[in-house]
Design a protein around this motif. Structure first.
Motif, PDB file in Angstrom:
ATOM      1  N   TYR A  72      28.983  41.182  41.637  1.00 52.35           N
ATOM      2  CA  TYR A  72      29.823  42.267  41.753  1.00 52.35           C
ATOM      3  C   TYR A  72      30.418  42.571  43.164  1.00 52.35           C
ATOM      4  CZ  TYR A  72      29.562  42.672  36.938  1.00 52.35           C
ATOM      5  OH  TYR A  72      29.375  42.260  35.431  1.00 52.35           O
ATOM      6  N   ASN A  73      29.420  42.146  43.922  1.00 54.67           N
ATOM      7  CA  ASN A  73      29.749  42.457  45.604  1.00 54.67           C
ATOM      8  C   ASN A  73      30.913  41.491  45.977  1.00 54.67           C
ATOM      9  OD1 ASN A  73      27.018  43.390  45.401  1.00 54.67           O
ATOM     10  ND2 ASN A  73      27.297  43.870  47.707  1.00 54.67           N
ATOM     11  N   LEU A  74      31.060  40.130  45.398  1.00 57.23           N
ATOM     12  CA  LEU A  74      31.980  39.304  45.710  1.00 57.23           C
ATOM     13  C   LEU A  74      33.073  39.618  44.886  1.00 57.23           C
ATOM     14  CD1 LEU A  74      29.975  35.969  45.541  1.00 57.23           C
ATOM     15  CD2 LEU A  74      31.044  36.879  47.582  1.00 57.23           C
ATOM     16  N   LEU A  75      33.099  40.255  43.748  1.00 56.03           N
ATOM     17  CA  LEU A  75      34.172  40.457  42.847  1.00 56.03           C
ATOM     18  C   LEU A  75      34.955  41.754  43.570  1.00 56.03           C
ATOM     19  CD1 LEU A  75      35.799  39.489  40.336  1.00 56.03           C
ATOM     20  CD2 LEU A  75      34.136  41.033  39.088  1.00 56.03           C
ATOM     21  N   GLY A  76      34.207  42.457  43.636  1.00 57.97           N
ATOM     22  CA  GLY A  76      34.580  43.842  44.565  1.00 57.97           C
ATOM     23  C   GLY A  76      35.505  43.616  45.779  1.00 57.97           C
ATOM     24  N   THR A  77      35.111  42.897  46.345  1.00 55.07           N
ATOM     25  CA  THR A  77      35.782  42.360  47.556  1.00 55.07           C
ATOM     26  C   THR A  77      37.026  41.749  47.112  1.00 55.07           C
ATOM     27  OG1 THR A  77      33.753  42.048  48.805  1.00 55.07           O
ATOM     28  CG2 THR A  77      35.517  41.320  49.839  1.00 55.07           C
ATOM     29  N   ALA A  78      37.112  40.869  46.358  1.00 59.72           N
ATOM     30  CA  ALA A  78      38.296  40.224  45.806  1.00 59.72           C
ATOM     31  C   ALA A  78      39.265  41.061  45.103  1.00 59.72           C
ATOM     32  CB  ALA A  78      37.942  39.258  44.715  1.00 59.72           C
ATOM     33  N   ILE A  79      38.755  42.127  44.429  1.00 59.39           N
ATOM     34  CA  ILE A  79      39.572  43.103  44.111  1.00 59.39           C
ATOM     35  C   ILE A  79      40.394  43.950  45.041  1.00 59.39           C
ATOM     36  CG2 ILE A  79      39.598  45.264  42.600  1.00 59.39           C
ATOM     37  CD1 ILE A  79      37.687  43.949  40.700  1.00 59.39           C
ATOM     38  N   GLN A  80      39.403  44.336  46.050  1.00 60.46           N
ATOM     39  CA  GLN A  80      39.735  45.288  46.784  1.00 60.46           C
ATOM     40  C   GLN A  80      41.003  44.587  47.910  1.00 60.46           C
ATOM     41  OE1 GLN A  80      38.296  47.983  47.048  1.00 60.46           O
ATOM     42  NE2 GLN A  80      39.925  48.850  48.484  1.00 60.46           N
ATOM     43  N   SER A  81      40.942  43.175  47.983  1.00 61.34           N
ATOM     44  CA  SER A  81      42.054  42.580  48.542  1.00 61.34           C
ATOM     45  C   SER A  81      43.358  42.085  47.670  1.00 61.34           C
ATOM     46  CB  SER A  81      41.529  41.177  49.350  1.00 61.34           C
ATOM     47  OG  SER A  81      40.996  40.328  48.365  1.00 61.34           O
ATOM     48  N   GLY A  82      43.019  42.427  46.248  1.00 62.77           N
ATOM     49  CA  GLY A  82      44.080  41.879  45.289  1.00 62.77           C
ATOM     50  C   GLY A  82      44.244  40.556  45.402  1.00 62.77           C
ATOM     51  N   ILE A 117      28.039  39.303  27.743  1.00 57.88           N
ATOM     52  CA  ILE A 117      28.990  39.308  28.695  1.00 57.88           C
ATOM     53  C   ILE A 117      30.021  38.807  28.121  1.00 57.88           C
ATOM     54  CG2 ILE A 117      27.084  38.401  30.376  1.00 57.88           C
ATOM     55  CD1 ILE A 117      27.348  35.465  29.059  1.00 57.88           C
ATOM     56  N   GLY A 118      31.321  38.833  28.703  1.00 60.66           N
ATOM     57  CA  GLY A 118      32.647  38.435  28.323  1.00 60.66           C
ATOM     58  C   GLY A 118      33.596  38.173  29.440  1.00 60.66           C
ATOM     59  N   TYR A 119      34.618  37.513  29.046  1.00 64.58           N
ATOM     60  CA  TYR A 119      35.438  37.077  29.827  1.00 64.58           C
ATOM     61  C   TYR A 119      36.838  38.292  29.934  1.00 64.58           C
ATOM     62  CZ  TYR A 119      32.946  32.773  31.122  1.00 64.58           C
ATOM     63  OH  TYR A 119      32.435  31.885  31.495  1.00 64.58           O
ATOM     64  N   GLY A 120      37.261  38.553  31.207  1.00 65.70           N
ATOM     65  CA  GLY A 120      38.420  39.299  31.211  1.00 65.70           C
ATOM     66  C   GLY A 120      39.600  38.675  31.956  1.00 65.70           C
ATOM     67  N   ALA A 121      40.890  39.006  32.141  1.00 67.73           N
ATOM     68  CA  ALA A 121      41.810  38.546  33.035  1.00 67.73           C
ATOM     69  C   ALA A 121      42.253  39.366  33.984  1.00 67.73           C
ATOM     70  CB  ALA A 121      43.046  38.144  32.167  1.00 67.73           C
ATOM     71  N   ALA A 122      42.447  38.828  34.957  1.00 66.11           N
ATOM     72  CA  ALA A 122      42.822  39.863  36.389  1.00 66.11           C
ATOM     73  C   ALA A 122      44.297  40.184  36.115  1.00 66.11           C
ATOM     74  CB  ALA A 122      42.843  38.954  37.610  1.00 66.11           C
ATOM     75  N   GLU A 123      44.376  41.475  36.787  1.00 67.90           N
ATOM     76  CA  GLU A 123      45.918  42.089  36.402  1.00 67.90           C
ATOM     77  C   GLU A 123      46.916  41.340  37.407  1.00 67.90           C
ATOM     78  OE1 GLU A 123      48.422  44.576  38.903  1.00 67.90           O
ATOM     79  OE2 GLU A 123      46.313  44.142  39.604  1.00 67.90           O
ATOM     80  N   TRP A 124      46.274  40.505  38.475  1.00 58.90           N
ATOM     81  CA  TRP A 124      47.310  39.947  39.336  1.00 58.90           C
ATOM     82  C   TRP A 124      47.492  38.603  38.988  1.00 58.90           C
ATOM     83  CZ3 TRP A 124      42.573  42.079  41.282  1.00 58.90           C
ATOM     84  CH2 TRP A 124      41.441  40.720  41.193  1.00 58.90           C
ATOM     85  N   THR A 125      47.029  37.793  37.818  1.00 58.78           N
ATOM     86  CA  THR A 125      47.311  36.583  37.565  1.00 58.78           C
ATOM     87  C   THR A 125      48.838  36.391  37.402  1.00 58.78           C
ATOM     88  OG1 THR A 125      46.775  34.966  36.003  1.00 58.78           O
ATOM     89  CG2 THR A 125      46.956  36.920  34.835  1.00 58.78           C
ATOM     90  N   ALA A 126      49.162  35.004  37.854  1.00 59.23           N
ATOM     91  CA  ALA A 126      50.745  34.658  37.706  1.00 59.23           C
ATOM     92  C   ALA A 126      51.149  34.761  36.323  1.00 59.23           C
ATOM     93  CB  ALA A 126      50.604  33.469  38.441  1.00 59.23           C
ATOM     94  N   ASP A 127      50.607  34.222  35.237  1.00 58.19           N
ATOM     95  CA  ASP A 127      51.087  34.426  33.913  1.00 58.19           C
ATOM     96  C   ASP A 127      50.147  34.904  33.040  1.00 58.19           C
ATOM     97  OD1 ASP A 127      52.147  33.851  31.669  1.00 58.19           O
ATOM     98  OD2 ASP A 127      52.243  31.580  31.830  1.00 58.19           O
TER      99      ASP A 127
END
Lengths: 277, 422
Positions: free
Chosen positions: B80-90, B316-326
């Motif tokens: 979640y640290n890595l993911l948080g950083t990724a989200i912060q940078s979009g 656990i589950g999988y979600g999709a990012a809001e910034w994904t291309a398609d």
């Protein structure tokens, strides 16, 4: 022109991110992401008992510093005075310094567990078990103790290097005059090593403030009851686990301020030591 | 000398250019594109998830043969640290794994609402609540995670108790524990609260036997009364159990993962509030104690008016990012990762209770069947409804409750304040 590359690198890779981080600490988290919130994050920090605990632990480390310096100093003295087996001890003392904090932490997790080796030994000699990592009054000292054990080898080597510059004729003279061991240490060795001692103070302080994270992470995770939090650990938790990067930035800024003061004080000490010669 | 200066200047210029380059093309570093999807999780590197990932990939390749999928397995303790950083940078992965509950709800801003894509899967999969916020689903469940109370039938037998009839009330359980401790020396509960997780399992594992149905529903719905007698009772039981020696010694310095489970597996404690999937679950326990010795019991009744149920959520589950291309492509991958064939493989290899209700679990031993049979009447776990900040505070306070440096009332006051702020 000649200093331009160095200045560019420092400005681009150090000062600019630092300014961004400080600026970021004045914005909000979550719903207020990106909005300017003034000093709100700092108010939250002041109000957070966990952060206060973390800062309190920094002062605890400063208070424990003389012990952390005295241990390698004493052991180096014994090696210098050639106690029996001093060659063996010299290598044994240095050995932990090559282990990573994670491995050291894992080893001591086993030794200091409630049903671990240390308590078994204590039990065998009739002493009650101590919850080394589960008692908030004990845990921080246990972790600092392990940190000192793991890192004193480096300071020991520095002390030994200092000893090699000491004039052995002085010690011989003192002995002929009938000085006891403690008098030799107090009146000959300590004054002769004052610069080395100051240097070890500075490096040990830096070590304590910057490289405890691995041990804390492995041994206590900040617990029990938040008693082993340090600012670094707090920043990491807020950024990653609590998803509050702006608050983490504010905590980082405070930590930066503290380190700045400590660093300037150390430079002043080193300068003064340099002038004495 | 001049030569060296030039080299340094050239390096500085190159660094500056590299910086400008990435600033000019904000998308260049993001996970995927139209023909490539990047997935972050902490499972795909596991040996027992190999066939699950293979089958999910095959299912997706059938629908989109020309799209490449790359799985990046991250270490869980930093995930979640890595993911948080990724989200912060979009910029980050297109599809990502989540634990159900707070970690997902804190980050819904960065996630794609899936409701339009997963309508067909609604019925087949269980555990949606943990991956939803305000009625919108942001991830699809892969496993179910819950907190059954396991007991060691062998210790029951040694203590002269009927291993097939575990206690139904708290008082009987305390009596049974007294017998077990006297005969075998084993503790009543294996407890590991070093990380502050022990209290979370305690709250959820015992909650359904303490709170009334109305209180339980209100709690899950977000209307939480921390001063209610039922809630107070759960924390009192925690403190009393610690004081009375029902837990193993040094609970505050025993890590839940995996020292607490090791205590139960070694037969040093009669009960443990464990998990359903991943680790600390029926499959692990069976390997040490033998499948025939692992029992699952209902939450003991503390309040006669409550109705014990199995606390579980999407694990656990999988979600999709809001910034994904398609978005449609990413949602399709999420659907493949929750397809029946893939989940069946995950259940068989990893011993996870999969979210797919059409999978037959009758041949997995008595403990697994007991868990699966309780799923239809299960309720969401109480602690999953709390924010990560409140959970962190609860962990610290629970350690203080065990050491006696805070009272139950003081702890509940602080928790109420944190819960309302969050």
């Amino acid at each position: 022109m000649l200093v331009a590359p160095a200045v560019l690198i420092i400005a681009g890779l150090r000062l600019y991110p630092l300014a961004l981080g400080v600026n970021f600490s004045f914005t909000g988290d979550g719903d207020r992401n990106g909005q300017a919130v003034g000093l709100d994050n700092y108010a939250v920090l002041l109000d957070d008992p966990l952060f206060r605990e973390a800062m309190g632990n920094v002062w605890l480390l400063v208070l424990l510093l003389p012990v952390a310096v005295a241990i390698p100093g004493m052991l180096a003295t014994f090696i210098y005075l050639r106690v029996p087996g001093h060659r063996f001890y010299r290598s044994v003392y240095f050995f932990p310094a090559v282990l990573s904090p994670v491995i050291v932490g894992a080893i001591f997790n086993l030794l200091l567990a409630y049903d671990g080796t240390v308590n078994t030994v204590l039990g065998a000699i009739g002493l009650g078990p101590v919850d080394w990592l589960g008692d908030p009054d004990v845990a921080m000292f246990a972790v600092v103790g392990v940190h000192v054990w793991a890192t004193f080898g480096m300071a020991l080597v520095v002390f030994l290097a200092g000893f090699s510059t000491l004039d052995s004729a002085l010690i011989d003279a003192a002995r002929i005059d009938g000085a006891s061991l403690s008098q030799v240490i107090r009146h000959v060795i300590v004054p002769g090593l004052s610069r080395t001692i100051q240097f070890v103070f500075v490096t040990t302080m830096i070590g304590m403030l910057t490289s405890m994270f691995g041990l804390l992470y492995v041994m206590t995770g900040g617990g029990p009851e938040g008693s082993t939090y340090l600012p670094e650990y707090y920043i990491w938790i807020q950024q990653g686990q609590m998803n509050r990067p702006a608050l983490a930035s504010a905590a980082s800024t405070v930590l930066f301020g503290v380190m700045l003061v400590v660093g300037l004080a150390q430079i002043a000490v080193l300068r003064r030591a340099g002038r004495e010669d | 000398m001049k030569q060296r200066t030039l080299t340094a200047a050239a390096m500085a210029a190159a660094l500056a250019l590299a910086g400008c380059g990435s600033a000019a093309q904000p998308d260049s570093d993001s996970g995927g594109s139209e023909d490539k999807l990047v997935v972050w999780d902490w499972k795909s590197g596991d040996e027992n998830a190999v066939s699950y990932i293979e089958l999910a990939k095959a299912d997706f390749a059938e629908k989109h043969p020309d799209v490449e999928v790359e799985f990046v397995a991250q270490p869980f303790d930093q995930y979640y640290n890595l993911l948080g950083t990724a989200i912060q940078s979009g910029e980050g992965p297109d599809v990502m794994m989540f634990n159900g509950g707070g970690q997902l709800r804190d980050r819904t801003d960065a996630l794609l609402p899936l409701d339009d894509y997963i309508a067909e899967d609604r019925e087949r999969l269980a555990g949606w609540e943990a991956f939803s916020a305000d009625g919108t689903a942001y991830a699809a469940p892969v496993t179910l995670q819950g907190h059954p109370i396991y007991y060691n039938k062998d210790l029951y037998e040694q203590a002269g108790l009927d291993p097939e009839a575990p206690a139904a009330t708290w008082d009987d359980l305390a009596d049974d524990c007294g017998a077990v401790t006297e005969e075998t020396g084993a503790n009543c509960f294996a407890q590991g609260n070093k990380e502050g997780y022990g209290i979370q399992f305690w709250l959820s594992g015992l909650g359904s036997g303490v709170l009334t149905d109305a209180e339980y529903e209100a709690w899950i719905a977000g209307d939480r009364d921390w001063s209610a007698p039922g809630v107070k009772r759960v924390f009192e039981l925690w403190q009393e159990s610690g004081d009375a020696g029902l837990f193993n010694d040094g609970a505050n310095s025993t890590a839940m993962f995996n020292d607490m489970f090791a205590v139960f597996e070694a037969g040093e404690a009669a009960h443990v509030i464990g998990l359903m999937s991943d680790v600390g679950h029926w499959k692990d326990f069976s390997e040490f104690l033998g499948a025939e010795n692992v029992g699952v019991m209902e939450a003991p009744l503390v309040n006669p008016e409550s109705a014990p149920s199995l606390p579980y959520d999407g694990g656990i589950g999988y979600g999709a990012a809001e910034w994904t291309a398609d978005p449609e492509l990413a949602a399709d991958l999420v659907r493949s990762l929750t397809s029946t064939a893939a989940l069946e493989a995950f259940y068989a290899d990893a011993g996870a209770i999969a979210s797919d209700t059409t999978i037959d679990a009758s041949d997995a031993g008595p403990a697994a069947s007991a868990i699966v049979s309780r799923i239809p009447d299960g309720e969401p776990a109480l602690h999953v409804a709390l924010s990560s900040e409140t959970l962190e505070l609860m962990g610290r306070l629970s350690q203080q409750l065990l050491s006696g440096s805070v009272t139950v009332d003081e702890a509940l006051d602080q928790l109420a304040e944190s819960d309302q702020a969050g």
